[in-house]
Each structure stands twice: as C-alpha cells, then as structure tokens.
Design a protein around this motif. Structure first.
Motif, PDB file in Angstrom:
ATOM      1  N   ALA A 133      13.878  -4.223  10.271  1.00  0.00           N
ATOM      2  CA  ALA A 133      14.561  -3.914  11.524  1.00  0.00           C
ATOM      3  C   ALA A 133      14.250  -4.969  12.577  1.00  0.00           C
ATOM      4  N   ALA A 134      14.996  -4.923  13.673  1.00  0.00           N
ATOM      5  CA  ALA A 134      14.826  -5.908  14.743  1.00  0.00           C
ATOM      6  C   ALA A 134      13.429  -5.860  15.341  1.00  0.00           C
ATOM      7  N   ASP A 135      12.788  -4.689  15.329  1.00  0.00           N
ATOM      8  CA  ASP A 135      11.441  -4.571  15.899  1.00  0.00           C
ATOM      9  C   ASP A 135      10.345  -4.899  14.895  1.00  0.00           C
ATOM     10  N   GLY A 136      10.711  -5.328  13.697  1.00  0.00           N
ATOM     11  CA  GLY A 136       9.742  -5.716  12.682  1.00  0.00           C
ATOM     12  C   GLY A 136       9.382  -4.628  11.697  1.00  0.00           C
ATOM     13  N   THR A 137       9.833  -3.406  11.923  1.00  0.00           N
ATOM     14  CA  THR A 137       9.586  -2.332  10.967  1.00  0.00           C
ATOM     15  C   THR A 137      10.258  -2.674   9.637  1.00  0.00           C
ATOM     16  N   ALA A 138       9.520  -2.505   8.549  1.00  0.00           N
ATOM     17  CA  ALA A 138      10.044  -2.847   7.225  1.00  0.00           C
ATOM     18  C   ALA A 138      10.264  -1.586   6.398  1.00  0.00           C
ATOM     19  N   PHE A 139      11.308  -1.612   5.591  1.00  0.00           N
ATOM     20  CA  PHE A 139      11.621  -0.515   4.681  1.00  0.00           C
ATOM     21  C   PHE A 139      11.759  -1.096   3.274  1.00  0.00           C
ATOM     22  N   VAL A 140      11.235  -0.369   2.289  1.00  0.00           N
ATOM     23  CA  VAL A 140      11.252  -0.829   0.900  1.00  0.00           C
ATOM     24  C   VAL A 140      11.809   0.293   0.028  1.00  0.00           C
ATOM     25  N   SER A 141      12.783  -0.038  -0.821  1.00  0.00           N
ATOM     26  CA  SER A 141      13.320   0.935  -1.773  1.00  0.00           C
ATOM     27  C   SER A 141      12.734   0.669  -3.158  1.00  0.00           C
ATOM     28  N   PHE A 142      12.660   1.735  -3.945  1.00  0.00           N
ATOM     29  CA  PHE A 142      12.012   1.667  -5.254  1.00  0.00           C
ATOM     30  C   PHE A 142      12.946   2.171  -6.340  1.00  0.00           C
ATOM     31  N   GLU A 143      12.769   1.583  -7.538  1.00  0.00           N
ATOM     32  CA  GLU A 143      13.625   1.921  -8.660  1.00  0.00           C
ATOM     33  C   GLU A 143      12.994   2.965  -9.570  1.00  0.00           C
ATOM     34  N   LEU A 197      10.182   3.727   1.414  1.00  0.00           N
ATOM     35  CA  LEU A 197       8.978   3.773   2.244  1.00  0.00           C
ATOM     36  C   LEU A 197       9.186   2.955   3.507  1.00  0.00           C
ATOM     37  N   ARG A 198       8.571   3.409   4.580  1.00  0.00           N
ATOM     38  CA  ARG A 198       8.610   2.706   5.857  1.00  0.00           C
ATOM     39  C   ARG A 198       7.236   2.082   6.130  1.00  0.00           C
ATOM     40  N   TYR A 199       7.242   0.837   6.611  1.00  0.00           N
ATOM     41  CA  TYR A 199       6.008   0.136   6.965  1.00  0.00           C
ATOM     42  C   TYR A 199       6.131  -0.395   8.396  1.00  0.00           C
ATOM     43  N   ASP A 200       5.260   0.085   9.287  1.00  0.00           N
ATOM     44  CA  ASP A 200       5.204  -0.533  10.607  1.00  0.00           C
ATOM     45  C   ASP A 200       4.713  -1.964  10.482  1.00  0.00           C
ATOM     46  N   ASP A 201       3.880  -2.211   9.467  1.00  0.00           N
ATOM     47  CA  ASP A 201       3.370  -3.539   9.123  1.00  0.00           C
ATOM     48  C   ASP A 201       3.295  -3.577   7.607  1.00  0.00           C
ATOM     49  N   LEU A 202       3.918  -4.575   6.960  1.00  0.00           N
ATOM     50  CA  LEU A 202       3.910  -4.619   5.500  1.00  0.00           C
ATOM     51  C   LEU A 202       2.503  -4.672   4.923  1.00  0.00           C
ATOM     52  N   GLY A 203       1.558  -5.119   5.711  1.00  0.00           N
ATOM     53  CA  GLY A 203       0.184  -5.152   5.231  1.00  0.00           C
ATOM     54  C   GLY A 203      -0.543  -3.837   5.382  1.00  0.00           C
ATOM     55  N   GLY A 204       0.079  -2.857   6.027  1.00  0.00           N
ATOM     56  CA  GLY A 204      -0.565  -1.574   6.277  1.00  0.00           C
ATOM     57  C   GLY A 204      -0.088  -0.482   5.337  1.00  0.00           C
ATOM     58  N   SER A 205      -0.430   0.749   5.682  1.00  0.00           N
ATOM     59  CA  SER A 205      -0.041   1.886   4.857  1.00  0.00           C
ATOM     60  C   SER A 205       1.396   2.297   5.148  1.00  0.00           C
ATOM     61  N   LYS A 254       0.836  -1.198   0.000  1.00  0.00           N
ATOM     62  CA  LYS A 254       0.000   0.000   0.000  1.00  0.00           C
ATOM     63  C   LYS A 254       0.870   1.248   0.000  1.00  0.00           C
ATOM     64  N   GLY A 255       0.247   2.343  -0.402  1.00  0.00           N
ATOM     65  CA  GLY A 255       0.924   3.625  -0.388  1.00  0.00           C
ATOM     66  C   GLY A 255       0.672   4.346   0.917  1.00  0.00           C
ATOM     67  N   LEU A 256       0.639   5.669   0.855  1.00  0.00           N
ATOM     68  CA  LEU A 256       0.460   6.458   2.068  1.00  0.00           C
ATOM     69  C   LEU A 256      -0.949   6.338   2.623  1.00  0.00           C
ATOM     70  N   GLU A 257      -1.887   5.967   1.768  1.00  0.00           N
ATOM     71  CA  GLU A 257      -3.255   5.731   2.209  1.00  0.00           C
ATOM     72  C   GLU A 257      -3.478   4.224   2.283  1.00  0.00           C
ATOM     73  N   ASN A 258      -4.736   3.807   2.233  1.00  0.00           N
ATOM     74  CA  ASN A 258      -5.051   2.387   2.367  1.00  0.00           C
ATOM     75  C   ASN A 258      -5.110   1.677   1.018  1.00  0.00           C
ATOM     76  N   ALA A 259      -4.906   2.416  -0.067  1.00  0.00           N
ATOM     77  CA  ALA A 259      -4.999   1.831  -1.408  1.00  0.00           C
ATOM     78  C   ALA A 259      -3.644   1.272  -1.842  1.00  0.00           C
ATOM     79  N   PRO A 260      -3.636   0.241  -2.700  1.00  0.00           N
ATOM     80  CA  PRO A 260      -2.366  -0.290  -3.214  1.00  0.00           C
ATOM     81  C   PRO A 260      -1.587   0.769  -3.983  1.00  0.00           C
ATOM     82  N   LEU A 261      -0.297   0.579  -4.069  1.00  0.00           N
ATOM     83  CA  LEU A 261       0.544   1.492  -4.834  1.00  0.00           C
ATOM     84  C   LEU A 261       0.103   1.531  -6.293  1.00  0.00           C
ATOM     85  N   LYS A 262       0.188   2.698  -6.899  1.00  0.00           N
ATOM     86  CA  LYS A 262      -0.119   2.812  -8.317  1.00  0.00           C
ATOM     87  C   LYS A 262       0.956   2.095  -9.130  1.00  0.00           C
ATOM     88  N   ALA A 263       0.569   1.615 -10.303  1.00  0.00           N
ATOM     89  CA  ALA A 263       1.470   0.803 -11.124  1.00  0.00           C
ATOM     90  C   ALA A 263       2.769   1.527 -11.445  1.00  0.00           C
TER      91      ALA A 263
END
Length: 269
Positions: free
Chosen positions: A85-95, A101-109, A65-74
C-alpha cells in the motif's frame, strides 16, 4: 508494446530463488521481491541512460514471520502474491494454506485477514497466486486454477473489512493467472502463464478496466513465444516518464537449469 531488455539475477544467497512476486517503487529503482518459500528481500536496480537494467544490489533473503515472532512453518510458507500500500503496509497471499497476511513491516509479525470459506475450498497447489491493491486500498486476489471454474477465474476483493467476489475474469486458452497489479492508469493488469512442456513457458499480459463491481472485456498487451523467457511469475506496473513500464520476474523453482530472469516492457501511455 516495446521490449526493453532482460537481466539475469545471480546470487550466492542459498535462500535466493523461487521469486514469485515483485513490487517496484515509483522511482523505478527500489524494489521488493518475494520468494515462494516464505522469503523476501529488498534491493535497487542499476539502469543505463535508456532505463535498461544493468545490475542490482539486494539484501539477503529473510524469512517471513507468522502471527508471532517465529518464521512461518514450512507447510504454511508458500507465499505467492505481494501488494504494498501507499503507506508501506504489505500484504502477502499464499497458495498452500490459502490466506492473506498483513505486515505493517515485512520484517515483523503478521496479522491474518479473514479467511472466507471459498479460500479453504481451493486446491493447495493452485490457490491464491495473484494479489493487487488499488489506489483506494482495496485488495484483489485470484486463484491460479480453481477446478470448479472452467470458464472464468473468480476475483475476490477485500474492502471495508470483508471479502466479496464481485466479478470473474474469463479464461482464454490454457493460460493461467500468476500475478496481478494495478497500473498508474487505474487498470488491473494480469500476468498469465502457459506451460508447453519441453518448449518451455509462454507468458501473456491482459489489462482490464474496473467500474465498481463490473470488469471490462480486457485487452491483450503481450504474448510471448514458448521458451522466449523463463517462468515469469511476478509483475510490477509503474510509470516511467511518458509510458507505463512492466517489470516481470521469473521463478527458477530453485533449479540449476532455470534463471531468475527480470524482463521489462514499455507501454505507450
């Protein structure tokens, strides 16, 4: 360096493919994998008595998902690097649209990290391929092939809320960086790829010691022959009893003639 084996991941999930990053938990079984089309999944490996992968189970691929609750645009979903990270926070880089982007939960915004001018100047098809997080929580990312850096690849670090470029990694030959991870030894591991046309892909892994804003000369741990493996693009580095394990995953580009190959090597510690 010891080759442990390869496993071909097959799935009926239509979103399964294009795997560009993988993170493996300290137990060596649980993993998170990232697609380069804005998808992700979690799963578990099955291993034999020698620790070789004999099977796996995984959830259906879900869309980031992006900054809102909708999936990222194509046009903003070319996800390439993953760091957890050790606490489960996920970070994703884009090309494509180069950012992290930072995700407290990969399933969230998501939350956007600051985007420096250097990121916006990167070519869309060779931007932030690799992403890693050190034991202190600092993020490191680097582009695949910046045209203005013929001799060295710049490495960007996110620490204390800002990006800096403390050092660069010298280029060696025509290999290009595609993944990075910090090992349990505190060193930075870099997976690089070389495309040899009809001969296929060759892969190389180099390891570097970091000291503040300085990087050591590095050592080559692994270099495969063209065509020996598929398009290895993701890497996780973890400890397996008395050794360090490399788990590499291939991007099949959603092509029927390529595979999602998972390859493992052991480094004596």
């Amino acid at each position: 360096m010891g080759y442990l084996g390869s496993y071909i991941w097959r799935s009926e999930d239509p979103r399964m493919g294009g795997m560009s990053a993988i993170e493996v938990a300290p137990n060596g079984r649980d993993f998170t994998a990232l697609s380069d089309r804005g998808g992700w999944t979690r799963g578990s490996f099955k291993r034999d008595a020698q620790g070789r992968i004999t099977g796996l189970s995984a959830e259906k691929v879900r869309r980031l998902k992006g900054l809102e609750n909708a999936p990222l645009k194509a046009n903003r979903s070319d996800s390439e690097g993953l760091a957890i990270a050790a606490d489960g926070t996920a970070f994703v880089s884009f090309e494509g649209a180069a950012r992290v982007l930072r995700y407290d939960d990969l399933g969230g915004s998501a939350t956007n990290l600051p985007t420096p001018a250097a990121f916006r100047a990167l070519p869309r098809n060779s931007a932030l391929e690799a992403l890693a997080i050190d034991r202190n929580g600092a993020l490191y990312t680097l582009p695949e092939d910046p045209p203005d850096a013929p001799r060295a690849i710049p490495v960007y670090r996110f620490k204390a809320g800002q990006w800096t470029q403390p050092f660069a990694i010298p280029r060696e030959g025509t290999f290009l960086p595609v993944a990075a991870d910090f090992g349990p030894d505190g060193k930075l591991y870099l997976l690089e790829r070389q495309f040899r046309g009809i001969l296929g892909f060759a892969s190389r892994v180099r390891r570097f010691a970091l000291r503040g804003n300085d990087i050591g000369p590095g050592e080559t741990l692994l270099q495969t022959r063209p065509g020996e493996h598929d398009n290895l693009e993701g890497m996780a580095v973890w400890r397996d009893q008395g050794s360090i394990r490399l788990t590499l995953i291939a991007d099949d580009n959603f092509n029927f003639f390529q595979t999602t190959e998972i390859v493992e090597f052991r480094i004596p510690d």
